[in-house]
Design a protein around this motif. Sequence first.
Motif: not given
Length: 372
Positions: A125-131, A154-158, A293-299, A303-304
Amino acid sequence: MSHVSPASRPTIACAAGGTGGHLFPAEALARELQRRGHGVVIYTERRGAAYTQALSGLDHVVLPARSLEGGLSGKLAAGLTILRATAQARADMRRRDVRLLVGFGGYPSFAPALAAKSRGLPLLLHEQGARLSMANRKLLRFADGVATSFPGTAGLHGFDAARIVDTGNPVRQAILDARGDYPALASNAPLRVLIVGGSQSARVFGEFVPPALLQLPESIRHRLQVSLQMKGEGVASVETALQAGGIDATVRPFFDDMGARLRDAHLVITRAGATTAADLLTVGRPAILVPIPQGGSRDEQRRNAETLAAAGVGWCLPEPELTPAHLSALLADAFSSPTVLPDAARAAAALGRPQAASTLADLVQSTLARHA
């Protein structure tokens, strides 16, 4: 669907959503793998297929795709679409003898990833964003490795840290070609500003940025050379208003020389998508970042933008704060200082990863070797 290309090395598949933010990094990796002798194929959906220049010379397959958002009926329809796309991708992978898949996010990447795992293929998987994006979060349990664009994504815990590689975000050749020294900021010399934000930003940027520029002191206005990408009604009137205020302005629905305009810019005003961020860092240009503006987990864009602002690359200006008065004051301070913009440009260039496509291709090949 295009023909199957013969190659001396194993065939690699890329799966990408239909936005440029997903497709352009996939294209950059695919072309690097092609140079190394691999067969490549990109799985995308109809929106992605519209990027004909990006896909030129690359095998690609258009799969049906549908978001999982919506009520029960929408989710059921999406599930059936994913099953159909998975079957099509699986058959195509068998025909091409695909050996590994790299997923670049977006819901259209989900079915090819499932097809690859059903065939026992390694999945990167390639992630472009900061989360981690929603699609990549859903696929994380199946992944053999994750490539990131920001340290500490962010989001890679575990997830096994040994299988996370900070490769950076691959960018298009036109952006690589635009790399160079930051333009000199001599007194009374032109101040070049590039304003671009895509179709979702045409109204917002067209409404607030021109008045901010017109509020600048005359001594600054007469030095400005503005390139504003704006779609919809009012393009001609905005250009006329800026020029009447003493600003050398070019307002167009699309710039086909974006690399050159980015190279020449002293400052960029733009959204904060991951590909935009990678382009800025690769070329080394400061920016005022206005996240969608996105809000919630899709912000993701916020973050970027905050990550880059914290690194000194520029400023994060949330859309509710994007007023002509606020933006004009920020611009006046930046243009009046001999050091603010050059310092931000150096911070951007220090974070640039021009070798990202090569680094990601190295990861693909090492993963292949481990699964041989």
